[in-house]
Design an enzyme around this catalytic site. Structure first.
Site, mmCIF file in Angstrom:
data_model
loop_
_atom_site.group_PDB
_atom_site.id
_atom_site.type_symbol
_atom_site.label_atom_id
_atom_site.label_comp_id
_atom_site.label_asym_id
_atom_site.label_seq_id
_atom_site.Cartn_x
_atom_site.Cartn_y
_atom_site.Cartn_z
ATOM 1 N N LYS A 150 0.929 -1.286 0.055
ATOM 2 C CA LYS A 150 0.052 0.153 0.145
ATOM 3 C C LYS A 150 0.719 1.245 0.058
ATOM 4 O O LYS A 150 2.067 1.307 0.628
ATOM 5 C CB LYS A 150 -0.972 0.035 1.558
ATOM 6 C CG LYS A 150 -1.820 1.265 1.488
ATOM 7 C CD LYS A 150 -2.722 1.411 0.453
ATOM 8 C CE LYS A 150 -3.445 2.876 0.783
ATOM 9 N NZ LYS A 150 -4.311 2.722 2.168
ATOM 10 N N HIS A 158 -3.342 4.767 -2.398
ATOM 11 C CA HIS A 158 -4.485 5.943 -1.929
ATOM 12 C C HIS A 158 -4.175 6.908 -2.926
ATOM 13 O O HIS A 158 -3.081 7.300 -3.157
ATOM 14 C CB HIS A 158 -4.166 6.361 -0.436
ATOM 15 C CG HIS A 158 -4.951 7.642 -0.240
ATOM 16 N ND1 HIS A 158 -5.969 7.786 0.323
ATOM 17 C CD2 HIS A 158 -4.346 8.969 -0.502
ATOM 18 C CE1 HIS A 158 -6.328 8.900 0.444
ATOM 19 N NE2 HIS A 158 -5.473 9.613 -0.069
ATOM 20 N N HIS A 162 -9.992 4.940 -3.928
ATOM 21 C CA HIS A 162 -10.898 6.261 -3.841
ATOM 22 C C HIS A 162 -11.029 6.612 -5.261
ATOM 23 O O HIS A 162 -12.025 6.826 -5.592
ATOM 24 C CB HIS A 162 -10.264 7.344 -3.215
ATOM 25 C CG HIS A 162 -9.852 6.885 -1.462
ATOM 26 N ND1 HIS A 162 -10.765 6.008 -0.815
ATOM 27 C CD2 HIS A 162 -8.646 6.838 -1.041
ATOM 28 C CE1 HIS A 162 -9.954 5.588 0.218
ATOM 29 N NE2 HIS A 162 -8.859 5.971 0.204
ATOM 30 N N ASP A 171 -12.952 1.318 3.670
ATOM 31 C CA ASP A 171 -12.021 2.140 4.299
ATOM 32 C C ASP A 171 -12.246 1.954 5.751
ATOM 33 O O ASP A 171 -11.992 3.100 6.485
ATOM 34 C CB ASP A 171 -11.961 3.446 3.662
ATOM 35 C CG ASP A 171 -10.577 4.057 4.029
ATOM 36 O OD1 ASP A 171 -9.580 3.456 4.714
ATOM 37 O OD2 ASP A 171 -10.499 5.451 3.986
#
Length: 421
Positions: free
Chosen positions: A202, A243, A263, A331
């Protein structure tokens, strides 16, 4: 390796209906034979003599759901203080995750990606430890694809000292804990996560709604740094989730080879077309735009949310229309653990059919994590099975009312079972 369980009898699971996710049809009645941790037959013609019959009555069997963005180490019980990052030590945080994991499993989510620690742990990968404890059978929880520590620059979106605008030298994080600047540190940070058990990487390609640094969607890592993250992860056979809110940052992340955008709030039509062309996944986390509580955030962050959330809703609708591979992700704890199905309801509100929403949490999610052993109710696949009332193809909110949960052939919830007085 998981601890071997005592031999168990085969299970014949019966319900009024069963969802064939690929055909998009309800099969009546629903009957599955489970032996060990696998489905061995659908509507079996013969049943072993020692099989145990579990009759769920007027429920619908569907595959165990998957949430592609959670953080089980955050949120949950007694999580009211904004100073939690400096109040929970690693041991307490891990115990907190036990409660969150159980709640998530009981909500019908049998697989999750835990996307990135961003707290001091002394370099321990707490989500890897949680995964091991669940796999050993010590505690109840979903299957976990752990990311270890999120990789972010100093002052980046998941630099935890940024969220509360801490003074300098408060709670510094090491490179091993994910604060990495420049290609050399980034390679070190990624290699450390992989060495100690991360199964996905991530990172942060842009800031976020709760970022104090920069305008909404500003890119934070350089293109060269993003490419280094992808290079290290892909050579080890791992995917990268980023992200990312801003349009330019999203385009640069796609060009760097990042596999999944988290997102994607401000992506333009051209960028969404790039995602389709490149096969890039989108984890929309779109329920956040409806329900995330920002009332206690700083005024400038509340203003950013007021700007970004309406645009985000429209972006996800356009992504669905264009055929972007949208996988379910909440999330959590940005929304509470255990309310993961709210994301499916929000995806339908954005334009998905209920079947598409269910696929986002089953077949699409399985594709994202390269798991060919789950996401459908078929012989040979893992017996990750849940049951809900009514017809989820007509009413997606039935997924918020899970009555039965089986993971790997073991029953973790059965609200239809008789209770002792």
């Amino acid at each position: 390796m998981p601890r071997p369980r005592a031999p168990q009898h085969p299970i014949l699971l019966r319900a009024a209906r069963m969802l064939d996710v690929d055909r998009g049809e309800l099969v009546t009645p629903g009957e599955l034979l489970v032996e060990g941790d696998r489905i061995t037959a659908v509507a079996p013609e013969t049943v072993p003599d020692d099989a145990v019959v579990v009759d769920l009555g007027d429920l619908t069997l569907i595959p165990g759901l998957m949430d592609m963005e959670v953080n089980l180490l955050l949120g949950g019980p007694d999580h009211r203080s904004p100073l939690n990052p400096v109040q929970d030590d690693a041991a307490l945080r891990t115990l907190r995750s036990v409660a969150n994991a159980r709640r998530t499993l009981r909500a019908g989510f049998t697989t999750v990606r835990n996307l990135g620690l961003f707290v001091q742990t002394g370099g321990l990968l707490l989500d890897v430890a949680l995964k091991k404890a669940i796999d050993f059978g010590w505690i109840e929880g979903p299957r976990i694809v752990p990311a270890g520590h999120a990789i972010t620059p100093t002052g980046g979106h998941l630099d935890p000292t940024m969220f509360q605008a801490f003074a300098p030298h408060i709670m510094p994080l090491t490179v091993e804990e994910g604060i990495a600047n420049g290609v050399a540190e980034i390679r070190h940070a990624v290699r450390y996560q992989i060495k100690h058990g991360a199964k996905v990487i991530k990172t942060c390609a842009s800031n976020g709604v709760m970022s104090h640094t920069g305008p909404a969607g500003a890119q934070q890592y350089s293109n060269e740094e993003l490419a280094a993250i992808v290079d290290e992860a892909h050579r080890a056979g791992l995917k990268v989730a980023a992200h990312c809110m801003g349009d330019l940052a999203t385009r640069n992340a796609i060009e760097a080879g990042i596999d999944c955008i988290e997102h994607g709030s401000l992506a333009t039509n051209e960028t969404l077309d790039m995602m389709v062309e490149n096969g890039t996944f989108l984890v929309a986390t779109t329920y956040l735009a409806d329900a995330m509580d920002v009332s206690h955030a700083a005024p400038e962050l509340q203003a950013k949310a007021a700007e970004v959330f309406p645009q985000s809703r429209l972006t996800i609708t356009r992504a669905i229309e264009k055929g972007v591979k949208v996988a379910c992700g909440t999330d959590a704890p940005a929304i509470p653990h255990g309310r993961n199905a709210k994301e499916l309801v929000a995806l339908v509100d954005r334009g998905m059919t209920p079947l598409q929403a269910i696929r986002s949490a089953t077949t699409v999610a399985a594709d994202l994590i390269d798991a060919d052993d789950r996401g459908r109710l078929e012989p040979g696949l893992l017996a990750d099975i849940i049951a809900v009332p009514g017809d989820p193809l007509a009413d997606i909110t039935t997924t918020e009312n899970v009555r039965f949960v089986m993971k790997g052939g073991q029953v973790f919830r059965n609200d239809t079972a008789p209770t002792e007085d």
